[in-house]
Design a protein around this motif. Structure first.
Motif, short mmCIF file in Angstrom:
data_model
loop_
_atom_site.label_atom_id
_atom_site.label_comp_id
_atom_site.label_asym_id
_atom_site.label_seq_id
_atom_site.Cartn_x
_atom_site.Cartn_y
_atom_site.Cartn_z
N ALA A 65 -5.75 3.67 -4.26
CA ALA A 65 -4.27 4.89 -3.65
C ALA A 65 -4.45 6.01 -4.46
N GLU A 69 -8.91 -2.95 -3.73
CA GLU A 69 -8.93 -2.70 -5.19
C GLU A 69 -8.54 -4.09 -6.36
N ARG A 73 2.30 1.92 -3.52
CA ARG A 73 1.73 2.27 -4.59
C ARG A 73 1.40 4.17 -3.99
N LEU A 74 1.08 4.36 -3.31
CA LEU A 74 0.96 5.67 -2.96
C LEU A 74 1.47 6.44 -3.06
N GLU A 107 0.78 -1.06 -0.24
CA GLU A 107 -0.13 0.28 -0.23
C GLU A 107 1.19 1.20 0.23
N GLU A 108 1.97 1.20 0.30
CA GLU A 108 2.56 2.41 0.93
C GLU A 108 3.50 2.76 -0.73
N LYS A 164 -5.58 -3.58 -0.42
CA LYS A 164 -4.66 -4.17 -1.80
C LYS A 164 -6.11 -5.16 -2.64
N THR A 172 1.29 6.69 -7.00
CA THR A 172 0.74 7.31 -7.28
C THR A 172 0.50 9.40 -7.06
N ASP A 230 -9.28 2.54 -8.10
CA ASP A 230 -8.18 2.99 -7.50
C ASP A 230 -7.72 3.55 -6.30
#
Length: 283
Positions: free
Chosen positions: A271, A263, A18-19, A15-16, A260, A22, A269
């Motif tokens: 993120a 999503e 992806r952030l 997740e981090e 995750k 993004t 999306d």
């Protein structure tokens, strides 16, 4: 790219990453900051000086609220608020706050001793669920199907070293085999998915690798989510609901939710939704 946001966490996970990716696309520089490296408490911003905002994603059920408290004291925009994180870290505080706000939650009893436990079982007969006040990801959540087994299980709780670990809730077993995860960014419900227990594990939790599917818009779910946000303030939340014959109840609210599985189930999306909310906060 003139805004820098610290993602404060004990690790950099899916997740981090992806952030961070993004954020770059949205014109925000997001960087991971280890929550063990800050040494906060000085009157000025000190270690947080380089950042325009912080997003607290510590998995620890003590670190998140403490860090958010000091970040807010340093006058830096903080996601989520310290008050919201403290509430989410403590299942009893959260249930009490939501119930006072008129948000439906499961019935429960606080258990601090064997005497509490035995009384709880008379008021809420088995099958019941025993869960720690502090904890997440489905860990140490135990289904007690009968009173004899319940007493044996509580032996293990009594052997835990600290009252922090022993503090527990007893609540009715809501036998649906599924839970609903609602992902919120700001005040918006951006994705909703259902998680079903898989195999012989009765727990429905995304962290346990359960089956999941997208859920269509449900006005009742939207109303409950809006009430939770009203109670906690805008932020980034994973709100878990159970369906009951009388409607939905809020089981938990996660202040640093994984997304995750959401999503994957919904195709949303998440993120990007979080990134856009962060961009609104930092201006």
């Amino acid at each position: 790219m003139d805004r820098t946001v610290a993602i404060i966490a004990d690790r950099i996970g899916w997740e981090e990453r992806r952030l961070i990716e993004t954020g770059t696309r949205l014109g925000i520089r997001m960087v991971w900051v280890n929550d063990e490296s800050l040494c906060l408490g000085a009157p000025e911003r000190a270690a947080l000086e380089p950042y325009d905002a912080v997003m607290v994603r510590s998995r620890s059920y003590t670190r998140g609220g403490l860090i958010a408290t000091l970040a807010e004291a340093a006058k830096i925009p903080t996601l989520n608020s310290a008050a919201a994180i403290h509430a989410c870290e403590n299942k009893l505080s959260l249930r009490t706050l939501l119930r006072a706000a008129g948000v439906p939650v499961p019935d429960f009893r606080l258990v601090l001793s064997r005497r509490d436990f035995e009384k709880a079982l008379t008021e809420l007969p088995p099958p019941v669920v025993l869960k720690p006040v502090f904890g997440g990801m489905g860990k140490r959540v135990t289904l007690l199907r009968d009173a004899d087994t319940a007493q044996s299980v509580y032996d293990y709780v009594e052997d835990l070293g600290h009252g922090f670990e022993q503090a527990s809730l007893v609540e009715p077993y809501l036998n649906s085999g599924s839970s609903i995860r609602c992902f919120v960014a700001g005040a918006d419900l951006v994705a909703t998915a259902e998680f079903r227990s898989a195999g012989t594990d009765w727990r429905s939790n995304a962290a346990l690798g359960n089956q999941h599917r997208v859920l269509e818009h449900d006005p009742e779910v939207q109303k409950i989510v809006a009430s939770v946000v009203d109670a906690l303030g805008e932020g980034v939340y994973g709100i878990d609901l159970f369906a009951t014959p009388d409607g939905y109840v809020v089981n938990e609210v996660n202040h640093a939710p994984a997304f995750k599985a959401v999503e994957t189930a919904t195709g949303v999306d998440v993120a990007e939704a979080v990134g856009r909310y962060v961009r609104e906060v930092v201006g």
